[in-house]
Scaffold this active site. Structure first.
Site, short mmCIF file in Angstrom:
data_model
loop_
_atom_site.label_atom_id
_atom_site.label_comp_id
_atom_site.label_asym_id
_atom_site.label_seq_id
_atom_site.Cartn_x
_atom_site.Cartn_y
_atom_site.Cartn_z
N LYS A 54 0.83 -1.21 0.00
CA LYS A 54 0.00 0.00 0.00
C LYS A 54 0.86 1.25 0.00
O LYS A 54 0.57 2.23 -0.70
CB LYS A 54 -0.94 -0.01 1.21
CG LYS A 54 -2.02 -1.08 1.12
CD LYS A 54 -2.74 -1.30 2.44
CE LYS A 54 -3.74 -2.45 2.33
NZ LYS A 54 -4.37 -2.77 3.62
N GLN A 98 -4.29 -1.27 9.72
CA GLN A 98 -4.23 -2.61 9.17
C GLN A 98 -4.85 -3.62 10.14
O GLN A 98 -4.47 -3.69 11.30
CB GLN A 98 -2.78 -3.00 8.87
CG GLN A 98 -2.61 -4.35 8.21
CD GLN A 98 -3.23 -4.41 6.83
OE1 GLN A 98 -3.11 -3.46 6.04
NE2 GLN A 98 -3.87 -5.51 6.52
N ASP A 122 -11.03 3.17 4.19
CA ASP A 122 -11.33 1.74 4.16
C ASP A 122 -12.84 1.48 4.17
O ASP A 122 -13.29 0.36 3.94
CB ASP A 122 -10.69 1.04 5.36
CG ASP A 122 -9.70 -0.03 4.94
OD1 ASP A 122 -9.52 -0.25 3.73
OD2 ASP A 122 -9.08 -0.66 5.83
#
Length: 297
Positions: A54, A98, A122
């Site tokens: 990422k 994460q 997200d």
């Protein structure tokens, strides 16, 4: 019939090219560089790989990319304080923690709730989930994997999916529930199935679109697939592959690919299908957040 293979890598590259162009325009016209902060807790090898990829993609897109690595012993208060600091940083437009978080002392729900909804790239904050469920898709940050699935579907079905029967296998907050909302928003008739669903083969046989996100290797058999159906396989499962040598493994999806490819109209491979789209959509969401940050200035 041999299915069209949906090349997620190529489609993701096109999406990334659009993000790069959008970033260049935003920098040139408004002097704003999109900023993405990724928070990694602990030393899980898979999470380290995901976070690194990422970060690399963010830099490739021209973003301001920041990574915060915290020990697995971090407290919930310390993690929340970092998130709140990033919320207040005008150079950061997207915050990604994460998952999964290590151990039992940290709450994923509390951590996600701490992220400002406008920086929740997200798409996991309750406000964004609620907007999506209410059909206010344009106001929500859509979770990256479901958003990528819709791009893949639209690529092979540009005329739209209104009236088609769509089956979602899996009901997670990460994929199953949000993709069902997106399909409904596109006027498909949606059925959500899961591991306890009875008569799953018959549901699959009636589906024009199958989204498999149940996390079980080759759970959906090829013979179940309706002729000409679109099959989007979200699963990534590692299984033993003795044919490759002792101790070797290979990746498979939730769909029995070889059999399904003989019946489907279009199908995503594993790997190389949905996976590349997830990171591409994360970049697109971050750019959108940066663009929204200058609205009204």
């Amino acid at each position: 019939m041999t299915a069209t293979v949906i090349d997620g890598k190529t489609i993701a590259q096109a999406s990334i090219a659009e993000v790069k162009a959008g970033t260049e325009r935003l920098v040139a016209e408004r002097g704003v560089t999109p900023g993405l902060a990724v928070v990694l807790v602990g030393e899980d090898p898979a999470s380290q790989v995901y976070v690194a990829s990422k970060g690399r993609m963010a830099k490739e897109c021209g973003f301001h990319s920041v990574q915060h690595t915290l020990p697995a012993t971090v407290t919930q208060a310390e993690l929340t304080a970092l998130v709140e600091k990033l919320n207040a940083d005008p150079a950061i437009h997207g915050i990604l923690v994460q998952l999964p978080l290590p151990g039992n002392a940290l709450s994923e729900r509390e951590t996600i709730a701490a992220i400002a909804p406008e920086k929740d790239v997200d798409g996991l904050h309750d406000i964004n989930i609620g907007r999506l469920a209410a059909g206010r898709v344009e106001e929500a940050f859509v979770p990256c994997t479901p958003k990528g699935c819709m791009v893949l579907i639209n690529t092979v079905r540009p005329e739209g999916i209104s009236g088609l029967n769509a089956l979602v296998i899996g009901r997670s907050n990460l994929v199953g529930r949000p993709i069902a909302s997106l399909l409904q928003h596109a006027n498909a008739t949606v059925t959500v199935a899961h591991s306890r669903t009875r008569g799953l083969p018959d549901l699959v046989r009636n589906a024009d679109i199958v989204i498999a996100a149940i996390g079980r290797p080759e759970y959906v058999k090829g013979e179940w697939i309706k002729s000409g159906a679109i099959v989007i396989d979200v699963g990534i499962n590692r299984i033993d592959a003795p044919e490759r040598g002792e101790g070797r493994t290979r990746l498979v999806g939730d769909v029995e690919y070889d059999g399904a490819a003989l019946r489907a109209g279009a199908i995503t491979p594993v790997p190389g299908g949905v996976g590349p789209m997830t990171i591409a959509m994360l970049m697109a969401n971050t750019l959108r957040s940066a663009e929204q940050s200058v609205v009204g200035r």
